[in-house]
Design a protein around this motif. Structure first.
Motif, short mmCIF file in Angstrom:
data_model
loop_
_atom_site.label_atom_id
_atom_site.label_comp_id
_atom_site.label_asym_id
_atom_site.label_seq_id
_atom_site.Cartn_x
_atom_site.Cartn_y
_atom_site.Cartn_z
N PHE A 61 0.85 -1.19 0.00
CA PHE A 61 0.00 0.00 0.00
C PHE A 61 0.88 1.24 0.00
N CYS A 62 0.41 2.31 -0.64
CA CYS A 62 1.20 3.53 -0.74
C CYS A 62 0.29 4.67 -1.23
N SER A 63 0.81 5.88 -1.16
CA SER A 63 0.11 7.01 -1.76
C SER A 63 0.36 7.05 -3.25
N GLN A 64 1.63 7.05 -3.63
CA GLN A 64 2.06 6.95 -5.02
C GLN A 64 3.10 5.84 -5.11
N TYR A 65 3.19 5.19 -6.25
CA TYR A 65 4.05 4.00 -6.37
C TYR A 65 5.51 4.29 -6.01
N LEU A 121 -2.94 -1.25 9.71
CA LEU A 121 -2.63 -0.81 8.35
C LEU A 121 -2.86 0.68 8.19
N GLY A 122 -3.99 1.15 8.71
CA GLY A 122 -4.31 2.57 8.58
C GLY A 122 -3.29 3.45 9.28
N ALA A 123 -2.86 3.03 10.47
CA ALA A 123 -1.88 3.82 11.21
C ALA A 123 -0.54 3.89 10.50
N GLN A 124 -0.09 2.76 9.98
CA GLN A 124 1.20 2.75 9.29
C GLN A 124 1.11 3.50 7.96
N LEU A 125 -0.01 3.37 7.27
CA LEU A 125 -0.15 4.05 5.99
C LEU A 125 -0.23 5.56 6.18
N SER A 126 -0.82 6.01 7.28
CA SER A 126 -0.89 7.45 7.53
C SER A 126 0.50 8.04 7.72
N LYS A 127 1.43 7.25 8.29
CA LYS A 127 2.82 7.72 8.44
C LYS A 127 3.48 7.90 7.07
N ALA A 128 2.98 7.14 6.07
CA ALA A 128 3.51 7.25 4.71
C ALA A 128 2.75 8.28 3.89
N GLY A 129 1.88 9.05 4.55
CA GLY A 129 1.18 10.14 3.88
C GLY A 129 -0.04 9.72 3.09
N ALA A 130 -0.67 8.59 3.46
CA ALA A 130 -1.84 8.12 2.73
C ALA A 130 -2.91 7.66 3.71
N GLN A 131 -4.13 7.56 3.23
CA GLN A 131 -5.25 7.12 4.05
C GLN A 131 -5.80 5.82 3.51
N GLY A 144 -5.25 -5.74 -2.85
CA GLY A 144 -5.03 -4.33 -2.53
C GLY A 144 -4.21 -3.63 -3.59
N ASN A 145 -4.32 -2.32 -3.60
CA ASN A 145 -3.53 -1.49 -4.52
C ASN A 145 -3.52 -0.06 -4.01
N ARG A 146 -2.33 0.50 -3.92
CA ARG A 146 -2.15 1.86 -3.42
C ARG A 146 -2.86 2.05 -2.07
N GLN A 147 -3.95 2.80 -2.00
CA GLN A 147 -4.59 3.07 -0.72
C GLN A 147 -5.81 2.19 -0.45
N THR A 148 -6.13 1.28 -1.36
CA THR A 148 -7.37 0.52 -1.27
C THR A 148 -7.12 -0.94 -0.94
N LEU A 149 -7.86 -1.45 0.05
CA LEU A 149 -7.91 -2.86 0.37
C LEU A 149 -9.32 -3.35 0.07
N PHE A 150 -9.42 -4.33 -0.82
CA PHE A 150 -10.70 -4.94 -1.20
C PHE A 150 -10.69 -6.35 -0.67
N CYS A 151 -11.54 -6.66 0.29
CA CYS A 151 -11.45 -7.95 0.95
C CYS A 151 -12.82 -8.41 1.44
N HIS A 152 -12.87 -9.68 1.79
CA HIS A 152 -14.08 -10.27 2.36
C HIS A 152 -14.14 -9.99 3.85
N GLN A 153 -15.33 -9.97 4.36
CA GLN A 153 -15.57 -9.70 5.78
C GLN A 153 -14.86 -10.69 6.70
N ARG A 154 -14.59 -11.90 6.21
CA ARG A 154 -14.00 -12.94 7.05
C ARG A 154 -12.56 -13.25 6.66
#
Length: 446
Positions: free
Chosen positions: A182-186, A278-288, A256-266
């Protein structure tokens, strides 16, 4: 330098067949002993590559491995001429001949784990070939995989291709099928997400029906050898219950790709905590982080396994639009089809769904995501890649003709006993290395 994501798809090999070798893979077991069409399989995969290249994506190709593997059969005690080895194995141990003949290297999501230079301590792109210890027919791939990756990504100034991890159950490694970035830009620093099925030493929950193929210890070792930072790495455990339902890799239940995680509920153990980390670490990299969680009430795990909704490619087009690449089976399942229709209509982060016919691969348990290895490259790195592997009109035409010339349109498991298949495969692969400009890749060429 601007970086882009390239997809390197595995070209289906001439021995594509349905031997039912992969316990835990529902499609593989269901279609055991049926008749395959290697020619159709290879052309279906090639057409996916071409269409994505036409849409502006960076698309490369990885060659098949030599099959049947005479090296494996000789190591297992069969001797004599090549013909004698095949005939004796077919008579005395047909299951070993089937393992030696599998075209499973076509699923290059299992070829390696890849970390881009923006994430690594030394600023190089790192590759670790997967040891694939859980299955004999796959455990024989990693040496040839390393050789191929070294031929394509040869410049040591930009690329490091490691050896596979030691081949022990404690370090069972299935490659990028259990890894997402995951990232903001590649080209910017990202967060690498490793999903495992069990831990050898931490213990914890495990599946009971089917084996967990990826270990925590293997994921951690890959992250360490690639020089990833602690705040750029997240580990999560795959739900044991979904593994027992046929979700043998994470890419059957999440993408997943860049800022998006597409997954099943389980998909994961303690799923909300996985999102938080994931959200906390990605925010440190400047993305949501943006999570698209598919409810079990809309699409069951069984629906996900039979349609391969999540074994899809989530791609960002050059114009910024996000595209989901799915197999035709997603349109044939009414619940999955309805969900996909709503997904696009609701104007979420996924703008378009592209449907591909990949039935020959799907019958063996491999969808769009299984067929590709993702490699993020900046411009200098892209220029350092072997030039003959990029799909364009010219290479597509040459490969399409090559497949038509060399591939059978019918292959039953009993046909693996035909010594002529080895000669046909070697003739085809020898010509392919010349088309791709990769030199002498195969044992028989050396």
């Amino acid at each position: 330098m601007q970086a882009r994501e390239a997809n390197f798809d595995g070209l289906v090999g001439p021995t594509h067949n349905y031997a039912g070798l992969s316990f835990g893979n529902v499609a593989s077991q269901t279609n055991e002993k049926s008749v395959a069409n290697p020619l159709a399989a290879a052309k279906q995969g090639l057409r996916k590559m071409k269409r994505l290249a036409d849409l502006g994506f960076l698309q490369g190709v990885l060659p098949p491995q030599e099959r049947p593997s005479l090296r494996l059969l000789r190591e297992l005690g069969f001797s004599g001429s090549d013909t004698a080895v095949i005939e004796r194995a077919a008579k005395d141990a047909p299951e070993l001949l089937a393992a030696a003949s599998s075209a499973s290297a076509m699923w290059t999501a299992n070829a390696a784990t890849v970390s881009p230079s923006a994430d690594t301590r030394d600023g190089r792109v790192h590759f670790t070939p997967a040891n694939l210890t859980s299955k004999l027919h796959r455990a024989i791939e990693h040496e040839a995989t390393r050789r191929t990756l070294q031929a394509i990504f040869a410049d040591p100034a930009h690329f490091t291709v490691h050896e596979a991890l030691p081949g022990t159950p404690a370090l069972g490694d299935e490659g990028a099928a259990n890894h997402t970035r995951f990232c903001s830009q590649y080209g910017e620093r990202g967060v690498e997400f490793f999903v495992y099925g069990r831990s050898e030493y931490r213990r914890g929950p495990e599946p009971v029906r089917y084996p967990a193929r990826q270990t925590f210890e293997a994921s951690r070792a890959v992250a360490q050898r690639h020089g990833l930072s602690e705040d750029g790495t997240v580990y999560a455990q795959q739900s044991p219950e979904v593994i027992d339902a046929g979700v043998f890799h994470n890419d059957v239940i999440a993408v997943g790709n860049r800022q998006t995680l597409f997954c099943h509920q389980r998909a994961f153990v303690d799923q909300s905590a996985v999102y938080d980390q994931l959200g906390a670490q990605l925010s440190k990299a400047g993305a949501q982080l943006n999570v698209i969680e598919v409810p079990d009430a809309r699409v069951s795990v069984a629906d996900a396994v039979t349609s391969y909704l999540f074994n899809s490619q989530l791609l960002t087009r050059p114009d910024g639009r996000d595209v989901l690449v799915v197999p035709q089976e997603c349109r044939e399942n009414p619940r999955v089809a309805a969900y996909l229709d709503d997904l696009v209509v609701n104007a979420g982060p996924i703008d378009e769904v592209l449907v591909f016919e990949l039935r020959e691969s799907m019958k063996n348990g491999g969808g769009p995501a299984c067929l590709r290895l993702r490699v993020v490259l900046n411009e200098a790195e892209r220029q350092a890649v072997a030039p003959g592997v990029w799909i364009d009109d010219a290479l597509f035409g040459r490969l399409d003709a090559w497949i038509g010339k060399h591939y059978r349109d019918r292959l039953a498991p009993s046909d693996l006993a035909d010594p002529k298949l080895l000669d046909e495969s070697r003739t085809a692969l020898d010509e392919l290395t010349q088309i791709l400009g990769l030199g002498s890749l195969y044992d028989f060429q050396r």
